[in-house]
Design an enzyme around this catalytic site. Structure first.
Site, PDB file in Angstrom:
ATOM      1  N   GLU A 152      -8.088  -4.158   7.251  1.00 52.24           N
ATOM      2  CA  GLU A 152     -10.201  -4.532   6.262  1.00 52.24           C
ATOM      3  C   GLU A 152      -9.592  -5.736   7.668  1.00 52.24           C
ATOM      4  O   GLU A 152      -9.971  -7.199   6.878  1.00 52.24           O
ATOM      5  CB  GLU A 152      -9.402  -5.379   5.119  1.00 52.24           C
ATOM      6  CG  GLU A 152      -8.659  -4.227   4.193  1.00 52.24           C
ATOM      7  CD  GLU A 152      -8.530  -4.754   3.156  1.00 52.24           C
ATOM      8  OE1 GLU A 152      -8.746  -4.446   2.585  1.00 52.24           O
ATOM      9  OE2 GLU A 152      -8.567  -5.982   2.979  1.00 52.24           O
TER      10      GLU A 152
ATOM     11  N   ASP B 284      -4.094   0.666  -3.445  1.00 54.34           N
ATOM     12  CA  ASP B 284      -4.031  -0.518  -3.725  1.00 54.34           C
ATOM     13  C   ASP B 284      -4.288  -1.172  -5.129  1.00 54.34           C
ATOM     14  O   ASP B 284      -4.902  -1.803  -5.588  1.00 54.34           O
ATOM     15  CB  ASP B 284      -5.340  -1.032  -3.259  1.00 54.34           C
ATOM     16  CG  ASP B 284      -5.362  -2.236  -2.837  1.00 54.34           C
ATOM     17  OD1 ASP B 284      -4.275  -3.321  -3.419  1.00 54.34           O
ATOM     18  OD2 ASP B 284      -7.022  -2.736  -2.172  1.00 54.34           O
TER      19      ASP B 284
ATOM     20  N   HIS C  99      -9.210   3.381  -8.814  1.00 55.27           N
ATOM     21  CA  HIS C  99     -10.386   2.731  -8.303  1.00 55.27           C
ATOM     22  C   HIS C  99     -11.626   3.121  -8.310  1.00 55.27           C
ATOM     23  O   HIS C  99     -12.701   3.129  -7.626  1.00 55.27           O
ATOM     24  CB  HIS C  99     -10.647   3.001  -6.607  1.00 55.27           C
ATOM     25  CG  HIS C  99     -10.421   1.932  -5.954  1.00 55.27           C
ATOM     26  ND1 HIS C  99     -11.077   1.220  -5.632  1.00 55.27           N
ATOM     27  CD2 HIS C  99      -9.359   1.229  -5.134  1.00 55.27           C
ATOM     28  CE1 HIS C  99     -10.631  -0.400  -4.937  1.00 55.27           C
ATOM     29  NE2 HIS C  99     -10.062  -0.236  -4.571  1.00 55.27           N
TER      30      HIS C  99
ATOM     31  N   GLU D 146      -5.702  -8.408 -10.267  1.00 54.13           N
ATOM     32  CA  GLU D 146      -6.733  -8.144  -9.281  1.00 54.13           C
ATOM     33  C   GLU D 146      -7.853  -6.981 -10.160  1.00 54.13           C
ATOM     34  O   GLU D 146      -9.294  -6.356 -10.601  1.00 54.13           O
ATOM     35  CB  GLU D 146      -6.848  -7.882  -8.091  1.00 54.13           C
ATOM     36  CG  GLU D 146      -8.157  -7.527  -6.995  1.00 54.13           C
ATOM     37  CD  GLU D 146      -7.302  -7.167  -5.373  1.00 54.13           C
ATOM     38  OE1 GLU D 146      -6.558  -7.500  -5.392  1.00 54.13           O
ATOM     39  OE2 GLU D 146      -9.204  -6.705  -5.265  1.00 54.13           O
TER      40      GLU D 146
ATOM     41  N   ARG E  31       2.394  -6.256   7.081  1.00 51.46           N
ATOM     42  CA  ARG E  31       2.334  -5.586   5.610  1.00 51.46           C
ATOM     43  C   ARG E  31       1.884  -3.918   6.369  1.00 51.46           C
ATOM     44  O   ARG E  31       1.086  -3.956   7.557  1.00 51.46           O
ATOM     45  CB  ARG E  31       0.532  -5.610   5.429  1.00 51.46           C
ATOM     46  CG  ARG E  31       1.829  -7.362   5.010  1.00 51.46           C
ATOM     47  CD  ARG E  31       0.230  -8.140   4.052  1.00 51.46           C
ATOM     48  NE  ARG E  31      -0.084  -7.608   2.761  1.00 51.46           N
ATOM     49  CZ  ARG E  31      -1.390  -7.208   2.072  1.00 51.46           C
ATOM     50  NH1 ARG E  31      -1.899  -7.337   3.254  1.00 51.46           N
ATOM     51  NH2 ARG E  31      -1.378  -6.836   0.794  1.00 51.46           N
TER      52      ARG E  31
HETATM   53  C1  BDP Z   1      -7.343  -5.538  -1.894  1.00 49.29           C
HETATM   54  C2  BDP Z   1      -7.511  -7.048  -1.782  1.00 49.29           C
HETATM   55  C3  BDP Z   1      -7.707  -8.168  -1.161  1.00 49.29           C
HETATM   56  C4  BDP Z   1      -6.643  -8.769  -0.238  1.00 49.29           C
HETATM   57  C5  BDP Z   1      -6.451  -7.018  -0.101  1.00 49.29           C
HETATM   58  C6  BDP Z   1      -4.671  -7.296   1.097  1.00 49.29           C
HETATM   59  O1  BDP Z   1      -8.801  -6.726  -2.462  1.00 49.29           O
HETATM   60  O2  BDP Z   1      -8.474  -9.452  -1.458  1.00 49.29           O
HETATM   61  O3  BDP Z   1      -7.265  -9.479   1.383  1.00 49.29           O
HETATM   62  O4  BDP Z   1      -5.951  -6.100  -0.927  1.00 49.29           O
HETATM   63  O5  BDP Z   1      -4.268  -6.712  -0.079  1.00 49.29           O
HETATM   64  O6  BDP Z   1      -6.205  -5.433  -2.761  1.00 49.29           O
HETATM   65  O7  BDP Z   1      -5.140  -7.655   2.374  1.00 49.29           O
END
Ligand code: BDP
Length: 689
Positions: free
Chosen positions: A265, A338, A508, A366, A298
């Site tokens: 990301e 996720d 999602h 979340e 990670r």
């Molecule tokens: C997602 C979240 C984001 C996190 C990301 C992560 O929306 O805010 O930074 O995972 O785990 O679920 O790195």
């Protein structure tokens, strides 16, 4: 003045008119009886154990309890032997965990007998997604308890008090590590003034057996070190990390290590320099190795490519199996996408046989209604930990593939993304506290049932001291009219949320970035496809669901046999994951004889009804709960109920445009129009931007 305050407090408590803000979590002060606690050894940790026993003792009056440090090969580092008259352990922390276990059993009416109790995972840690400016990513319980801004690094007495309470709470459920900052890590976390504040936190946590860790930004040598590169194979970069690590250990001699989100990301990572995840992780591991520090690296990686997002972490990490140093642990989210309301387990569990892998769970909700919905996650984690991977034959559950009992590994670990903030009750929702509690209990004992956890938590968190109606005959009435129904509500709550949000393996389909309300339609022009719900539900005139069989993305092939074959066969694939793995026609016949479309309608409807029932369950408990917590939970349940209806209407009205089928006539009709829902969604999206 002081006397007056005490008198007033006594009056308020005796009349039952006192504010109960939930701050004491499951560690509410109980009236205790005298006990003698002895220990030949002295240490800050042992002092805490002695005080806890003295302040909370519910056993025989005047009994003597002996705490003893012994040598015992059967005991793991934090393990202990429990008996009616004492606790034995090889470490001070083991004695402390034993003390909390003894008290928990007393409060919850569980037997204390001769028993050897070891934790299943060595490292049981919270990951805080706290930013140095005090905000919390995906935090729904107020601002950070650790950070108030880069200009407010000075430690106050308020900070110290809170950190101590935090440490005690964690220790009481066996949590022994904490990452103080967000995985989207600011490079500034490694600057000296910030490290000095981290040291202050570490000093408070240490007596409670908790180690401190930091999330670090891979580009730190460039951003704060003034180097021209962060290439992990560059000697200057290595030297920079070695120096930084030394500086940290000078401040925090028992520092735990780093957590790293790299090439994920938009975060920098070794791939920016043509290197692999293994190159990056090993470089840091070498710097930490002399101090017994670890790197948690990670595996949450995915790109906007044509490849199914669910396959990408496996594709990227499997070829690296065997290349990581033994103090590197690959941190893998429970599911391949996720933290969704329901996912299958990530196929990386058990598949990486020469690398230590740790599960990452999300305590902060979340994707499960945040701190508004009442959702007990113990059941979700139990389902996950007990999932059969088949990697080493029958019995290779995810838990056993990660706890060190199947693979030979130096560490075993599990992490949960914390749901903690500065809110009075720490977690935003009084029942969200149960998820912090459950995480600790399951990290210690992955075979414990979520039912037991829920019952313990209820008995510790509520109780005769918080009865609104003082006429109640405790034990009998409380169990039947409070503990049992509340427990059942908790145990049903996650399935209810799956029903009203994403039944049958849907995933999602949230609106925009807030990940709160429904948005199955959400796909603004130019947006990355894998960030939009239509990518995941694939609804069209023919049917719905993501085809992950060999005819589709073939993500199923990443699972071990016989699981892969089972999942591929639509008749055998669990219905709870049907649309995760299959794209099916609207008239596909379910096991109960209904069509897929009708079954979807029934599930959404059931979810709404379940929450309405929770409202009734809760309203009936009024006599047993202090007015503050009763009203707070009642209020949140009302909102959850309205949200559930919105989810149902939004999803059914939207998908109906494809199915062109009626909502079964016996079900409640939609209470919203599509226009209304779209308008509300647009408003929310604007507000979150
Ligand atoms: C997602 C979240 C984001 C996190 C990301 C992560 O929306 O805010 O930074 O995972 O785990 O679920 O790195």
């Amino acid at each position: 003045m002081k006397l007056l305050t005490i008198l007033l407090a006594c009056f308020l408590i005796s009349t039952g008119i006192y504010a109960e803000n939930g701050h004491n979590l499951w560690l509410r002060a109980k009236s205790s009886v005298p006990v003698e606690v002895t220990c030949a050894k002295k240490s800050p940790t042992i002092d805490i154990a002695i005080n806890e026993l003295k302040n909370g003792w519910q056993g025989k009056t005047g009994q003597t309890i002996e705490l003893k440090v012994i040598k015992d090969k059967l005991l793991k580092e934090d393990g202990f032997r429990l008996s009616k008259d004492g606790i034995q352990a090889t470490t001070d922390a083991g004695l402390l965990y034993g003390a909390y276990e003894m008290l928990r059993r007393q409060y919850t009416g569980q037997e204390i007998r001769n028993e050897l109790i070891n934790p299943d995972y060595n490292l049981r840690m919270l990951n805080h997604w706290d930013n140095l400016n005090g905000s919390v990513e995906r935090g729904y319980a107020g601002r950070s308890i650790f950070w108030h801004g880069i200009d407010s690094l000075q430690v106050t007495s308020g900070d110290l008090k809170l950190w101590k309470e935090y440490a005690r709470t964690n220790a009481s459920v066996g949590i022994n590590g904490t990452v103080l900052n967000n995985v989207n890590a600011s490079p500034s976390v490694l600057t000296t003034p910030v490290l000095e504040r981290a040291k202050a936190v570490a000093d408070e946590l240490r007596p409670y057996g908790i180690k401190t860790y930091l999330a670090v930004n891979f580009a730190s040598p460039e951003v704060i070190g003034g180097l021209e590169t962060a290439d992990p194979l560059d000697p200057e970069v290595k030297a920079w990390w070695n120096e930084k690590v030394k500086e940290i250990y000078d401040l925090i001699p028992d520092f735990g290590g780093f957590l790293v989100k790299a090439n994920s990301e938009g975060q920098p990572g070794p791939q920016n320099f043509g290197r692999t995840h293994a190159d990056g992780a090993n470089m840091m591991a070498e710097a930490l190795e002399p101090y017994n520090g670890i790197v948690m690296w990670r595996a949450f990686v995915y790109d906007p490519s044509d490849e199914d997002r669910a396959k990408q972490a496996y594709n990227e990490f499997m070829p690296l199996d065997g290349q990581f140093h033994d103090n590197v642990i690959i941190q893998v989210k429970n599911g391949p996408i996720d933290f969704q309301p329901r996912e299958p387990f990530s196929p990386l569990f058990g598949a990486m046989k020469k690398t230590t892998v740790m599960p990452e769970l999300q305590i902060t909700m979340e994707y499960l209604g945040q701190s508004v919905h009442l959702v007990f996650l113990g059941t979700m984690w139990e389902e996950f930990l007990k999932s059969e991977t088949w990697q080493e034959g029958a019995g290779s559950t995810v838990a056993r593939c990660t706890d060190g009992s199947i693979f030979n590994q130096k560490y075993s670990a599990i992490a949960g993304v914390a749901n903690i903030g500065l809110d009075d009750n720490w977690c935003g929702h009084d029942f969200a506290q149960a998820n912090w509690y459950a995480f600790g209990r399951q990290a210690w004992d992955h075979s414990i049932s979520s039912a037991q956890i829920a019952e313990e938590w209820i008995k510790l968190t509520f109780g005769p001291d918080s009865f609104n109606d003082k006429e109640i005959t405790p034990e009998i009435e409380w169990n039947l009219a409070f503990v049992e129904p509340v427990k059942n509500m908790m145990l049903e709550s996650r399935e209810a949320t799956v029903n009203y949000m994403m039944p049958l393996g849907l995933h999602h389909i949230f609106s925009a970035h807030a990940h709160y309300g429904p948005g199955p339609w959400w796909a603004p022009p130019g947006m990355r496809k894998d960030w939009t719900p239509p990518y995941y539900h694939q609804a069209d005139s023919l049917g719905i669901g993501f085809d992950r069989t060999a005819a589709g993305s073939n993500a199923i092939s990443q699972y071990h046999e016989p699981l892969a074959t089972q999942l591929s066969n639509v008749n055998v694939c669990p219905e709870s994951l049907l649309l995760w793995f299959h794209h099916l026609p609207w008239d596909y016949q379910m096991k109960n004889g209904r069509s897929l479309w009708d079954e979807m309608c029934y599930r959404y409807d059931a979810g709404v009804k379940q929450v309405r029932n929770f409202q009734q369950v809760w309203d009936r408990t009024e006599r047993f709960v202090d007015p503050e917590r009763f009203a707070a939970v009642q209020h949140k349940l009302t909102e959850q109920s309205m949200n559930a209806l919105e989810w149902k209407d939004a999803c059914l009205l939207y998908f109906q445009q494809f199915s062109k089928l009626p909502i079964p006539y016996e079900l409640e009709r939609p209470m919203h129009t599509m226009d209304e829902l779209l308008k509300r969604d647009r408003q929310r999206v604007r507000a979150s931007q």
